[in-house]
Design a protein around this motif. Structure first.
Motif, short mmCIF file in Angstrom:
data_model
loop_
_atom_site.label_atom_id
_atom_site.label_comp_id
_atom_site.label_asym_id
_atom_site.label_seq_id
_atom_site.Cartn_x
_atom_site.Cartn_y
_atom_site.Cartn_z
N ASP A 166 0.85 -1.19 0.00
CA ASP A 166 0.00 0.00 0.00
C ASP A 166 0.89 1.25 0.00
O ASP A 166 1.75 1.40 0.87
CB ASP A 166 -0.88 0.04 1.25
CG ASP A 166 -1.95 -1.04 1.25
OD1 ASP A 166 -2.42 -1.40 0.17
OD2 ASP A 166 -2.30 -1.52 2.34
N GLU A 167 0.65 2.12 -0.96
CA GLU A 167 1.46 3.34 -1.06
C GLU A 167 0.76 4.45 -0.26
O GLU A 167 0.26 5.43 -0.80
CB GLU A 167 1.65 3.74 -2.52
CG GLU A 167 2.85 4.64 -2.72
CD GLU A 167 3.11 4.94 -4.19
OE1 GLU A 167 4.07 5.68 -4.46
OE2 GLU A 167 2.37 4.46 -5.06
N ALA A 168 0.74 4.26 1.06
CA ALA A 168 0.10 5.22 1.96
C ALA A 168 1.18 6.07 2.63
O ALA A 168 2.04 5.55 3.35
CB ALA A 168 -0.73 4.49 3.02
N LEU A 169 1.10 7.34 2.38
CA LEU A 169 2.12 8.28 2.83
C LEU A 169 1.72 8.89 4.17
O LEU A 169 0.55 9.17 4.41
CB LEU A 169 2.25 9.39 1.78
CG LEU A 169 3.30 10.47 1.97
CD1 LEU A 169 4.69 9.88 1.82
CD2 LEU A 169 3.07 11.58 0.94
N ILE A 170 2.67 9.08 5.05
CA ILE A 170 2.40 9.80 6.29
C ILE A 170 2.54 11.28 6.01
O ILE A 170 3.62 11.77 5.69
CB ILE A 170 3.35 9.34 7.41
CG1 ILE A 170 2.99 7.90 7.80
CG2 ILE A 170 3.27 10.26 8.61
CD1 ILE A 170 3.81 7.33 8.92
N ARG A 171 1.42 11.98 6.11
CA ARG A 171 1.37 13.38 5.72
C ARG A 171 1.84 14.29 6.87
O ARG A 171 1.19 14.38 7.91
CB ARG A 171 -0.06 13.75 5.31
CG ARG A 171 -0.54 13.09 4.03
CD ARG A 171 0.10 13.71 2.81
NE ARG A 171 -0.30 15.09 2.61
CZ ARG A 171 -1.29 15.48 1.80
NH1 ARG A 171 -1.98 14.58 1.11
NH2 ARG A 171 -1.59 16.76 1.68
N THR A 172 2.93 14.98 6.63
CA THR A 172 3.44 15.90 7.64
C THR A 172 2.57 17.14 7.77
O THR A 172 2.73 17.91 8.72
CB THR A 172 4.89 16.31 7.31
OG1 THR A 172 4.92 16.86 5.97
CG2 THR A 172 5.82 15.12 7.40
N ASP A 173 1.68 17.35 6.82
CA ASP A 173 0.76 18.50 6.90
C ASP A 173 -0.61 18.10 7.44
O ASP A 173 -1.52 18.93 7.50
CB ASP A 173 0.60 19.15 5.52
CG ASP A 173 0.01 18.18 4.49
OD1 ASP A 173 0.07 16.96 4.72
OD2 ASP A 173 -0.49 18.65 3.46
N LYS A 174 -0.77 16.84 7.84
CA LYS A 174 -2.07 16.38 8.34
C LYS A 174 -1.89 15.55 9.60
O LYS A 174 -2.43 14.46 9.73
CB LYS A 174 -2.80 15.56 7.27
CG LYS A 174 -3.24 16.37 6.06
CD LYS A 174 -4.05 15.52 5.09
CE LYS A 174 -4.53 16.36 3.91
NZ LYS A 174 -5.33 15.54 2.94
N ASN A 175 -1.10 16.09 10.52
CA ASN A 175 -0.89 15.41 11.81
C ASN A 175 -0.34 14.00 11.64
O ASN A 175 -0.68 13.10 12.40
CB ASN A 175 -2.18 15.33 12.61
CG ASN A 175 -2.35 16.51 13.51
OD1 ASN A 175 -1.38 17.19 13.81
ND2 ASN A 175 -3.56 16.77 13.91
N ASN A 176 0.47 13.79 10.64
CA ASN A 176 1.08 12.48 10.37
C ASN A 176 0.05 11.39 10.10
O ASN A 176 0.28 10.21 10.41
CB ASN A 176 2.02 12.07 11.50
CG ASN A 176 3.25 12.96 11.57
OD1 ASN A 176 3.74 13.43 10.54
ND2 ASN A 176 3.76 13.20 12.76
N ALA A 177 -1.07 11.78 9.54
CA ALA A 177 -2.08 10.79 9.16
C ALA A 177 -1.65 10.07 7.88
O ALA A 177 -0.97 10.64 7.02
CB ALA A 177 -3.42 11.48 8.92
N TYR A 178 -2.04 8.81 7.77
CA TYR A 178 -1.79 8.06 6.54
C TYR A 178 -2.67 8.60 5.41
O TYR A 178 -3.84 8.93 5.62
CB TYR A 178 -2.12 6.58 6.74
CG TYR A 178 -1.08 5.79 7.49
CD1 TYR A 178 0.04 5.27 6.85
CD2 TYR A 178 -1.22 5.55 8.85
CE1 TYR A 178 0.98 4.52 7.53
CE2 TYR A 178 -0.28 4.80 9.55
CZ TYR A 178 0.82 4.29 8.88
OH TYR A 178 1.75 3.56 9.56
N ASP A 179 -2.11 8.64 4.23
CA ASP A 179 -2.87 9.09 3.06
C ASP A 179 -2.50 8.22 1.87
O ASP A 179 -1.37 8.23 1.41
CB ASP A 179 -2.55 10.56 2.76
CG ASP A 179 -3.38 11.12 1.60
OD1 ASP A 179 -4.21 10.37 1.04
OD2 ASP A 179 -3.18 12.30 1.25
#
Length: 916
Positions: A499-512
């Protein structure tokens, strides 16, 4: 004295050779776990407009700079990153050539050394490029390196080719280093080593004066020289020198036996002094695409059991590390895969090195996701791709783009740099005698393809799309069996490894994972194993065993097929064990091994079928289960098969430890209450359903059943009576189906539920359901297949045993908690629902019962194809369950196992025992 001089001469020669090898000096770190801070300035987006520090290598978005983009985004951000660092000129570089090498930079990259541009701006984000900066260096002191990186290219074709169905990043994401070469040097090598021992190597030299000698020798990796030294004289007018040799019976390279050698190449002056030495690993192997026949390696037919792989890590984008590469290689090999496609760009060099070493067949790909590079840029990038990767024996094919992203004018460029002349593919179409059609349905594979007189060597470079929980292992068995029947089958590549789920540094480190665009993996973003992992491991086992069950007539002999291409099964090992399981009341979940053994030796050539005699003891029937494990030639587990022995109806149920008391029934206007063993069971007279179970100190909220799953019924009759000291509660239902229910309450025994239903039509699932508040559940323990959930078209891979898992709300592809708590569970003999009230256990009297635990609530909008219907009840006991489709296909298009359950009105019966 003579001996001393000889030793001194030998020492000086070795020092001379060593001193003339290429030196490498890193200006950056080597990966995500080893970085070097450079000065950095981002022009737009987050943290822009000021000079600060950034680790190199990295993607700047993952460190809070700029903006995130997925390839499908209509608005593409165009921030620019400006880098600065310094490095010192070393005295040892005098008279040598110094190159600066970038392993990968997204996207347009301009390099300045001491204020002067090192060369043309490099366009294309996934390729190694370098500049000769010798004349730009200061003779002494510090040199200023300035690098400007544009996330979006000035070349529209580069953006179209590289802005595909994946995350788009910016930055210097792979290492940067200096290469220090002698005045006369070997620029690169291109090896062509055939399976018959014929060896050729193209040696590209620079600054040749004339009269030099190039020689070479072949070594095993332990340094032992093989054969004789071979050499040639240098002719100045030639671009490269070709050296040839012949070796008798070399150890061949394949995924099953990845034998590697090393070529040691020297360029010497007229006096024999080594001017430069280069060492290159390679393997002897010959790959052939035989038209309408198949794919052959070293004269043997091979089947590609492959997966597509993105270079990706949630915290660092495409900046990876050796540990990440090893995670991926080990996962691929452990699933019994032998191939990997680089989707959709060349990987880190280190990953290909590992593929060479452990044995994986590779499709190496030029980026071009449904759009191609123009010819000017594409021609440069093809060269960079092939020149870097040409010597990897793992690389079997070059992919010239993906899904229509083919610049056909580049098809012939690959051979300019590849003396092996590997076949060029157009993934998605028929080309060069191959058929790599993407996402065929089952009908195409089973019925249309075999009738095509020019179907081509068939290996879909993408199939079994793994969005969420669909595809990957679901439906694979039917596809694979059909593919194996096709005369020119060469396997296929599942989409996708992770799964290419990125941890978003602009969204409280939520997976995206960009909605449903990128959660397609067999493993999660941090390589969490999903259920399909084990399904694939079994279906693609090179030691194939199709034994579904065993019974009292089992003679200890198991049919086996050798699906290796080169290995005889006598080089593999097998072990079996007989076990007994703890009961439901035990806190232990571990099986107790009663006896172990080994089957009789079996010599079975590749592609042949035979019988494995387990040589079981006479009392094998007295155990609960049989496990058989196969190990490959490297002593690694291939797969473990498991078969229950004890029938569910014979499993001992716990007795009720109360003093003997009569079982009493009573009723009021609304309900019937059965008092048995100091527990009260409440039934609603208008529905016939159990509504609650009241123990002396607690109420258990099991209710709403048994209801026929997925069917509208009406209570036709409801009654209770005493029979031989027991209380009997009966209910009959009609409507869209008929259901008869009989509860038996007896002293000292679990409560028995017998049910029979008659149902017609094609249904997704069938059986009975109850309700229990999800918020009260804390865990579950069961005897059956586990620990992962299953679908009708994904039953392979799970082991029979006692399993336990805490409650979680894991959602495949969205919340990566594994094994997921919710879903269908296979071949359940008993199950204990642990909860905040009081645990209760349900025993099954039937062999192939599925238990459904709740239903996943997906957060992201998705497709019905990968969210099949499930019972509305919380806990269901089912004789049939639903299949799941893929992103592109309905379940019905995936083969026999994926069809709905066909019910003809015949009576279906089941028995359950409840222990509260």
């Amino acid at each position: 004295m003579k001996l001393f001089c000889q030793l001194c001469l030998c020492f000086l020669t070795s020092v001379s050779a060593f001193s003339q090898q290429t030196k490498k000096k890193y200006l950056s770190g080597t990966g995500k776990d080893h970085t070097v801070l450079w000065d950095f300035y981002c022009t737009e987006g987050r943290k822009s407009g000021q000079w600060t520090k950034l680790p190199v290598p990295s993607q700047w978005e993952t460190h809070g700079f700029g903006n995130y983009n997925y390839g499908h985004d209509k608005v593409k951000y165009k921030e620019q990153g400006q880098y600065r660092t310094t490095f010192a000129t070393e005295p040892a570089w005098k008279g040598k050539h110094v190159f600066i090498v970038f392993e990968g930079s997204m996207t347009d990259t301009r390099v300045l050394v001491n204020g002067k541009q090192a060369g043309d701006i490099h366009q294309g984000g996934f390729y190694r490029f370098k500049y000769d900066i010798t004349d730009l260096l200061k003779p002494n002191g510090q040199n200023l390196l300035e690098v400007t990186v544009d996330k979006q290219s000035a070349n529209k074709s580069v953006n179209k080719a590289e802005n595909g169905d994946f995350w788009i990043f910016g930055g210097i994401f792979r290492p940067v280093y200096l290469e220090i070469m002698p005045e006369t040097y070997i620029d690169r090598l291109a090896v062509n080593a055939a399976a018959d021992g014929a060896f050729e190597i193209d040696v590209y030299t620079r600054n040749i004066k004339g009269g030099e000698i190039i020689d070479g020798r072949i070594q095993k990796l332990n340094g032992q020289t093989v054969g004789k030294v071979f050499r040639t004289s240098v002719q100045m007018a030639e671009e490269f020198q070709k050296l040839s040799a012949k070796f008798a019976d070399p150890l061949k390279w394949s995924a099953e036996s990845p034998n590697l050698y090393q070529a040691v190449i020297n360029v010497k002056d007229k006096n024999g002094t080594v001017l430069h030495q280069v060492k290159q690993k390679f393997g002897f192997r010959t790959i052939e695409v035989r038209k309408n026949d198949g794919l052959y390696l070293n004269g043997a037919r091979i089947i590609l059991k492959g997966v597509n792989r993105h270079s990706f890590w949630p915290e660092s984008g495409r900046t990876l590390s050796r540990n990440v590469h090893m995670l991926d290689v080990n996962a691929i090999k452990d699933m019994n895969m032998n191939a990997v496609r680089m989707s959709h760009y060349p990987p880190d060099q280190e990953f290909l090195d590992m593929c060479d070493s452990v044995g994986l067949y590779v499709l190496d790909e030029l980026t071009g996701w449904q759009a191609s590079y123009d010819t000017i840029v594409g021609r440069k990038l093809v060269k960079e791709l092939v020149v870097r990767d040409v010597n990897h024996p793992s690389v079997l094919f070059w992919d010239n783009g993906n899904e229509g992203g083919f610049n056909r004018g580049l098809d012939n460029d690959y051979r300019l740099y590849d003396p092996q002349n590997r076949t060029v593919l157009h993934p998605w179409e028929k080309f060069n005698n191959t058929n790599t059609r993407h996402y065929p349905d089952y009908n195409y594979v089973a019925n249309i393809l075999p009738k095509d007189p020019d179907g081509g060597v068939f290996f879909p470079t993408e199939f079994m799309h793994g969005l969420y929980d669909g595809g990957a292992g679901a439906g694979l068995e039917d596809f694979w069996n059909a593919m194996l029947k096709y005369k020119a089958n060469a396997g296929g590549f599942i989409w996708v490894l992770g799964d290419e789920a990125l941890i978003r540094t602009d969204k409280n480190n939520a997976y995206d994972a960009d909605g449903n665009h990128a959660p397609d993996g067999i493993v999660g973003p941090h390589r969490e194993k999903e259920a399909s992992y084990y399904t694939i491991k079994e279906i693609w086992s090179p030691i194939y065993i199709n034994q579904q069950s065993i019974n009292t007539s089992f003679d200890g002999k198991v049919a086996v097929e050798n699906r290796y291409s080169f290995v005889n099964l006598n080089a593999c090992t097998f072990k079996w064990k007989l076990v007994k399981f703890p009961g439901a009341a035990s806190k232990n979940t571990s099986a107790i091994t009663t006896i172990t053994g080994k089957p009789l030796p079996l010599s079975l050539a590749p592609g042949k079928k035979g019988t494995l005699n387990l040589k079981l003891p006479a009392n094998w029937i007295n155990n609960d289960a049989l496990y058989l494990t196969a190990y490959d030639v490297h002593k690694k587990e291939v797969f473990t098969w498991s078969w229950p022995i004890t029938a569910p109806a014979k499993i001992i149920k716990a007795s009720t430890p109360w003093v003997k008391m009569p079982v009493i029934g009573s009723e009021n206007a609304e309900e019937v209450i059965i008092n048995a063993n100091l527990i009260k069971y409440h039934f609603n007279k208008s529905t016939g359903y159990l509504t609650k179970v009241v123990k002396p100190n607690v109420t258990v909220s099991l209710s709403g059943g048994p209801a026929l799953a997925g069917v509208k019924t009406h209570l036709k009759s409801f009654r209770y009576k005493q029979e031989d000291g027991s209380q009997i509660v009966e209910a009959d239902y009609d409507g869209d189906a008929d259901l008869q229910v009989r509860w038996t309450f007896a002293w000292g025994k679990p409560v028995q539920l017998q049910y029979t239903y008659k149902q017609n039509g094609d249904v997704d699932f069938h059986g009975i359901s109850f309700n229990y508040p999800e918020g009260k559940v804390t865990g579950v323990k069961w005897l059956g297949r586990g620990p992962y959930k299953v679908w009708k078209n994904r039953l392979r891979g799970q082991q029979f045993g006692v399993w336990y898992k805490n409650y979680n709300n894991g959602i495949t592809g969205e919340k990566w908690e594994y094994p997921e708590f919710k879903g269908y569970h296979q071949e359940v003999n008993w199950i204990t629902i642990e909860n905040k009230e009081a645990p209760f256990t349900v025993y099954s009297g039937d062999k192939n019962i599925f238990v459904q635990l709740y239903k996943q609530d997906r957060a992201n909008a998705t497709l019905d194809r990968v969210e099949p219907p499930m019972p509305t009840g919380d806990i269901s006991f089912l004789q049939g369950i639903s299949a799941i489709g893929t992103k592109f296909q309905e379940a019905k298009d995936l083969g026999p196992q994926s069809q709905k359950n066909k019910l003809t009105g015949e009576a279906i019966s089941g028995t359950l025992w409840f222990q509260f």
